[in-house]
Write an enzyme that holds these catalytic residues in place. Structure first.
Site, PDB file in Angstrom:
ATOM      1  N   SER A  39       0.871  -1.184   0.000  1.00  0.00           N
ATOM      2  CA  SER A  39       0.000   0.000   0.000  1.00  0.00           C
ATOM      3  C   SER A  39       0.898   1.221   0.000  1.00  0.00           C
ATOM      4  O   SER A  39       1.095   1.870   1.026  1.00  0.00           O
ATOM      5  CB  SER A  39      -0.922  -0.021   1.221  1.00  0.00           C
ATOM      6  OG  SER A  39      -1.907  -1.004   1.086  1.00  0.00           O
ATOM      7  N   LYS A  57      -0.864   6.471   7.752  1.00  0.00           N
ATOM      8  CA  LYS A  57      -0.007   6.569   6.564  1.00  0.00           C
ATOM      9  C   LYS A  57      -0.871   6.684   5.298  1.00  0.00           C
ATOM     10  O   LYS A  57      -0.632   7.524   4.434  1.00  0.00           O
ATOM     11  CB  LYS A  57       0.880   5.330   6.457  1.00  0.00           C
ATOM     12  CG  LYS A  57       1.763   5.290   5.217  1.00  0.00           C
ATOM     13  CD  LYS A  57       2.140   3.859   4.840  1.00  0.00           C
ATOM     14  CE  LYS A  57       0.923   3.080   4.366  1.00  0.00           C
ATOM     15  NZ  LYS A  57       1.167   1.749   3.844  1.00  0.00           N
ATOM     16  N   LYS A 103      -6.065   3.037  -3.775  1.00  0.00           N
ATOM     17  CA  LYS A 103      -6.086   2.393  -2.460  1.00  0.00           C
ATOM     18  C   LYS A 103      -6.055   3.446  -1.351  1.00  0.00           C
ATOM     19  O   LYS A 103      -6.791   3.345  -0.350  1.00  0.00           O
ATOM     20  CB  LYS A 103      -4.878   1.457  -2.317  1.00  0.00           C
ATOM     21  CG  LYS A 103      -4.689   0.814  -0.941  1.00  0.00           C
ATOM     22  CD  LYS A 103      -5.621  -0.355  -0.726  1.00  0.00           C
ATOM     23  CE  LYS A 103      -5.696  -0.816   0.730  1.00  0.00           C
ATOM     24  NZ  LYS A 103      -4.502  -1.516   1.186  1.00  0.00           N
TER      25      LYS A 103
END
Lengths: 307, 307, 307, 307
Positions: B97, B241, B172
């Site tokens: 990711s 994040k 994502k």
């Protein structure tokens, strides 16, 4: 037979009131624009009241369904107002998407005369009102909500007693505040992706199979934004009002709520820009304008960052 | 038979790699903590590489699945790094990711040596990885994504080619940014309601039957917050994040995105407060602390505004 | 005699460079638009360099004064670039209003060749550059800042060594971020007051005698907004860049900073709306448009809430 | 000789009232805590009223100086309240830092009895009240403000008639809202810089010579934050109230004002965390805690990003 008055035959109120015609209820209707009440009464075979006071006279339960709590409060006053005619022991059942603070003031004024109050805003839209499948969020005392239940069940499928007076309005406002946040946030994310070269329809396909999905991404964006349809079903001006109430509920509770407060600011800005008639989903147009890209199905016109 | 290397046998990577054992693939594995790779190899009957370079040698496709793009980038460098060993014409398939900006840098470095790059982060969690039902979001050239497809279909159910290099990571990140927004916003709304006397379980019942619902309100709050369970399935530090990457995608695209940016700030604050090990849903605990009320099922301890 | 090169003869750079003509310095100038360098050289009797490399050859200190760190970084590369010509032991003194992250990268690249780096952005505007009264914020090693001091004192009155490489850029960006916040926040407050019937000039008189005052309320609003003058002295596009850097400094430091981040969003929006040429104070026009009222001296056109 | 009553002998009210003792005024005082009124009266040789009604009887001007408009409104009611005793033609002069909406309600209630109303909050603190150098912001009709002027000039140096009823309160609130924004924003910027290795005292030196300066950076931070002194002069709880009023003024005017609204959220959060007794500048401690660094003069304990 419960003696009822219904005040406010708008887009939602009219189909709600239709469910109150029949053997179990004795219905009187009133509407600010008198013609609308006359037409309803002629169709449904019920009586038209000339004033709010006339509507409220000798009624067990008076139902209001108006744009904001301000209109409900205004309906109480004056010789022709509800307050002059509501009998001690009767119940004001307010289906307006109102605000808790004003509702508590209204309840206090009514209590001085022995009149009870339940706030009972609904969700489900015009189609839910027509089908009698609305969700109803109630605020008030247990016994008052129980008393209102036969009326509420006539047009509602799910009746939830949320808490004390104002709780129904608070809950409706927070639901709509989340709707407003999800619309705007999803628009931000999709416009950013579009400018990075990701087609909105593909992005929605993924998001709707994943953890970022919401009612907005699953229904509103595919049906109304990707298509460019933007049908007018619920005014942005009203959703602006609702998210403002949700933000006020949070402030009154002294709950730090930066996302809700910022959402309220953004919808105030969008409402100013879109005017009074725009649909709530048209707020996406404001985000599109700020971003410089439209969220429509199909290939992007100008992929900005090809690899 | 496709010659594969899999680098990064973490919580998600391990079950993904299991789907790549069998007749169609010749698999080599590498992991920073060598014991984990050895254990996997012993169980699955595949070869362990001693270094990233050893893993990449004579492979058609090298798959990376690491915490952030920074670790992927670091894996390229040095005598033992991927860059020294990846053959011209081979493909680096990055299931991290990660972030689009770093991925574009990595792709540019690989391109100098004739190596191709596809970013392919997944959603669906550990259970989706085990079941082979992940959603995969791809960024890269058409021919590179097609070439990766047999690998992706081994562990993924839905393979979406989102756009150019970085598009998979961007998509994502935006999905997870919306998840982060919905968790926090729903917590704000429910704490405000709780302080106004509305039980969180009733509020969720209504919201989930109405327009304010989201994956967060439908799944995370009922299962993890109302119950007080807060299981640790996905770290708040990682969601921090991701929302940070989503906010960066919007900034890089020059898209005004106040809700996403503010969401990123709130998660940075929550991450600082919760530390590295907390689950992402525990951010709700931060909102609860700020509001002074807990969102658990059942009667509220102290209704603050009884009618 | 210190051998100097000055690259970047823009609105600020030109008057700065003029202070470097004379007995103490041996000056070479370079500018992307060659004519500007030629004109300066002809006027001042100094040499024009044909390329950045030509400028940097055999110089003790090379000064850059460019729009952003990106241009500084680009100036390093290629056969004609600075990196090819800077001698070991020389110093790159960057007076650009740049960003700390890029500056640290530049410093690292220079260090590989034994070249030193000091970031030294200035404040004080064109008039301060002409008068030689700039404030200079330095980032770098003690000995490098000391070595730059004779140059800096030629055009600066106040030389502050803020910290390590990047510290000067960080400090300049935060100062400008606060400027951006104060302009926007004061505009919000004054438009709200104007709509509540309070004249902007009276409001400013009170605020400037009280605790809400700032450089913006004391200087920019009375001179540029109340008058409607909006002179073009510092572009909104550049202040947008600076507040973006300030927000990045805070993010990199993992400091929750919702006001700075939101300020950055608002300026991005304003920059998109105003275009590249508008002055920074014209952001007030955006707030005025959103509010529906102009902040000019004298009686308000339509007091909205008379008592 | 003007017949005056002064209600509210708090930290600011007491020194204000002292200026109203003398030949030009006939003064009666009242205070909720009776002992404080008795002590004042004994010192100053004036009469103590037993109730608000007793204070208001046969007075030309009744001055109120209370924590919020809520207390002023409560003082009107009941047999002992002001409303029962204020003579037609008299004036209620409210020096509370109140809110415009409540003030308009109070003015309307007074108007029914022929009593006039002027809101006249002050700035300048205890020292300004003692020296008689307060700034006074007035809202009301011209003739009412003129009538109040001899009283206001007894303790004020600068008397500004801002607009209609509520305008004084709105202006005071916006000034304090800007103060609140500048304190928080400066703290964000300085903590970010400190974590990037820039000493707060050097940063303030530069900012105060440049465009990002404000009353907060020039006075509060050097005197109270760098020193760690944090004297208690003005409670954070009261500034939270004021920025909340400023945000409400903007909302009521339908002015999009994201910075003000977010500032209000942050101060609500800080107030919750700091409690009722903390000084307003102690909000900086909250930012310091979130950032993980203290803003004190001198070398930083742990420079995080050395070059």
């Amino acid at each position: 037979m419960i003696r009822l008055a219904f005040c406010g035959l708008g887009a939602i109120g009219t189909p709600m009131a239709r469910h109150l015609v029949g053997d179990r209820f004795d219905l009187v209707v009133w509407n600010r624009t008198h013609e609308r009440a006359t037409a309803f009464a002629a169709n449904q075979g019920v009586r038209v009241a000339s004033t709010p006071a006339d509507a409220a006279a000798q009624r067990d339960i008076v139902i209001t369904c108006l744009p904001t709590s301000r209109e409900v409060s205004a309906l109480l006053d004056g010789d022709d107002g509800l307050l002059a005619a509501l009998a001690p022991g009767s119940l004001l059942l307010d289906c307006t998407s109102g605000d808790p603070a004003t509702s508590r003031e209204i309840a206090a004024r009514l209590a001085e005369r022995g009149v009870h109050f339940v706030d009972a805003p609904v969700s489900g839209g015009v189609s839910g009102a027509e089908a009698g499948t609305l969700t109803v969020m109630c605020g008030g005392r247990d016994e008052d909500v129980e008393r209102a239940r036969p009326v509420l069940e006539a047009f509602g499928q799910r009746i939830v007693h949320a808490g004390p007076v104002g709780a129904g309005h608070a809950l409706k406002a927070v639901n709509n505040g989340l709707l407003a946040m999800h619309i705007w946030g999803t628009a931000e994310g999709l416009t950013a992706l579009a400018k990075a070269g990701v087609r909105p329809d593909l992005a929605l396909e993924v998001i709707n199979a994943s953890s970022g999905r919401s009612n907005s991404s699953e229904n509103l964006f595919p049906q109304r934004v990707l298509t460019g349809a933007f049908p007018r079903t619920f005014r942005a001006a009203l959703l602006d009002k609702d998210v403002g109430i949700a933000a006020e509920v949070a402030r009154d509770a002294r709950v730090p709520s930066p996302l809700l407060q910022l959402t309220a600011e953004l919808w105030r800005m969008a409402h100013n820009e879109l005017g009074e008639d725009a649909d709530h989903v048209e707020a996406v147009r404001v985000v599109e304008r700020l971003a410089g890209v439209a969220l429509r199905a199909g290939p992007l016109p100008t992929p900005e960052k090809p690899a």
